[in-house]
Design an enzyme around this catalytic site. Structure first.
Site, PDB file in Angstrom:
ATOM      1  N   GLY A 108       0.801  -1.214   0.000  1.00 40.26           N
ATOM      2  CA  GLY A 108       0.000   0.000   0.000  1.00 40.26           C
ATOM      3  C   GLY A 108       0.829   1.257   0.000  1.00 40.26           C
ATOM      4  O   GLY A 108       0.320   2.364   0.029  1.00 40.26           O
ATOM      5  N   CYS A 109       2.144   1.089  -0.043  1.00 45.36           N
ATOM      6  CA  CYS A 109       3.055   2.225  -0.045  1.00 45.36           C
ATOM      7  C   CYS A 109       3.364   2.555  -1.500  1.00 45.36           C
ATOM      8  O   CYS A 109       3.790   1.695  -2.252  1.00 45.36           O
ATOM      9  CB  CYS A 109       4.330   1.814   0.674  1.00 45.36           C
ATOM     10  SG  CYS A 109       5.379   3.159   1.141  1.00 45.36           S
ATOM     11  N   VAL A 110       3.137   3.826  -1.920  1.00 46.84           N
ATOM     12  CA  VAL A 110       3.388   4.144  -3.334  1.00 46.84           C
ATOM     13  C   VAL A 110       4.658   4.963  -3.554  1.00 46.84           C
ATOM     14  O   VAL A 110       5.245   5.422  -2.626  1.00 46.84           O
ATOM     15  CB  VAL A 110       2.174   4.869  -3.979  1.00 46.84           C
ATOM     16  CG1 VAL A 110       1.078   3.873  -4.286  1.00 46.84           C
ATOM     17  CG2 VAL A 110       1.687   5.977  -3.090  1.00 46.84           C
TER      18      VAL A 110
END
Lengths: 110, 135, 102
Positions: A108-110
């Site tokens: 979920g880390c972009v």
């Protein structure tokens, strides 16, 4: 973007996360840290080791807010807060600390 | 910030034969950042996702079953498992791994996240949602 | 408050249709699409189950999918309605939520 540890090449992706998690070592962590312009001290290691334990138990790199909450629970609120974590890892605790810990980019880390 | 909606992730597939189970879990973890009212439903072959003792060393696929135990950290604390689906597959609650969360409103007491419900109750839960995401 | 359920698998390949029907509430609608349309055939092993549910739940098939598979209207169970793509959109809009049975 690969790393060199005492003459051994460790493969990493374009953002610098190693591709084979089992190739991690403390020596590699130091190499990655230098690359991230982080001078590893005991407090950095505490977070890196925490992340490795978390991954070992749950098979994921936690999102930043989950990391901070979990650190707060186990190490207290002096360490389990944004300010402390971003002082240690200015470009994001989950991103930089995970990279040094040899873990994948947090989900979920972009 | 808009009003909180009820999201239900419906899991009906066994874990390793297809990518559905892992995809669902990843969407749940990512979606948790949006702070909605999230529940997970496990029915049909989806109940196999939660079985104890999974070891994928021999098939070259990551064992993601431990990740369900992290859901509590992500404030996902309602995992509804359908009794009839367990029965049909010869399973009981004992065959599933324990998943717990710490209840912030109750002095951080550890509580089970898995709640076994009947098929009729599952139908009610589904009908009570704003959004249903199926995997 | 009602739900539109879509089923896209043949009832002879997976339990999706059966599971869907077992979780429908009165007043819901079921739309069979893709291989799901085989669930609308008369004289099959699931025909009784579908027919029985058709009293309390509206059952539709996507006409493009029945036509593609050569399922003529007279092969389908009584009371099943065909809809086109516009009808599909209307069904989605007319219900509070959509649930896919994959």
């Amino acid at each position: 973007m690969d790393y060199d540890v005492n003459g051994t090449t460790i493969a990493a992706d374009e953002e610098g996360y190693i591709t084979n998690l089992s190739e991690w070592s403390k020596e590699l962590a130091d190499v990655i840290a230098v690359n991230e312009k982080i001078d590893m001290n005991e407090e950095h290691w505490e977070v890196v080791n925490f992340l490795r334990d978390y991954y070992e138990e749950y098979q994921i790199a936690p999102a930043v807010r989950v990391l901070i909450k979990s650190v707060k629970k186990t190490m207290g609120k002096e360490k389990g807060n944004n300010k402390y974590m971003y002082e240690l890892f200015p470009y994001g605790p989950a991103k930089q600390a995970c990279k040094i810990a040899g873990l994948p980019k947090p989900t979920g880390c972009v | 910030m808009s009003e909180i909606k009820k999201f239900l992730y419906v899991n009906r597939k066994a874990p390793y034969g297809t990518i559905y189970a892992l995809e669902s879990l990843e969407v749940v973890l990512i979606g948790a950042a949006f702070e909605q009212d999230v529940s997970l439903a496990f029915l049909d072959d989806g109940v196999f996702q939660l079985t104890k003792g999974q070891n994928t060393d021999g098939i070259g696929i990551k064992n993601f079953s431990p990740t369900y135990r992290a859901l509590g950290d992500y404030e996902v604390t309602k995992l509804y498992v359908e009794q009839e689906s367990l029965d049909e597959r010869g399973l009981t609650l004992d065959d599933l791994q324990a998943v717990v969360y710490e209840d912030e409103d109750d002095d951080w007491e550890e509580k089970p996240s898995i709640r076994v419900v009947s098929r009729a109750e599952m139908a009610d839960i589904m009908a009570d949602q704003d959004v249903v995401l199926s995997f | 408050m009602s739900t539109l359920h879509t089923v896209n698998k043949s009832p002879f390949a997976t339990g999706s249709l059966e599971s869907c029907l077992a979780h429908c509430k009165d007043g819901d609608a079921v739309l069979m699409i893709e291989d799901g349309v085989y669930g609308g055939l008369a004289g099959t092993a699931v025909a009784d189950l579908v027919q029985q549910k058709a009293g309390s739940v509206a059952i539709y098939v996507l006409s493009a999918d029945t036509q593609a598979r050569g399922l003529a209207a007279d092969k389908l169970l009584q009371g099943i309605k065909g809809v086109d793509y516009d009808g599909f959109v209307d069904l989605v809009a007319d219900h509070d939520r959509t649930q896919s049975w994959l």
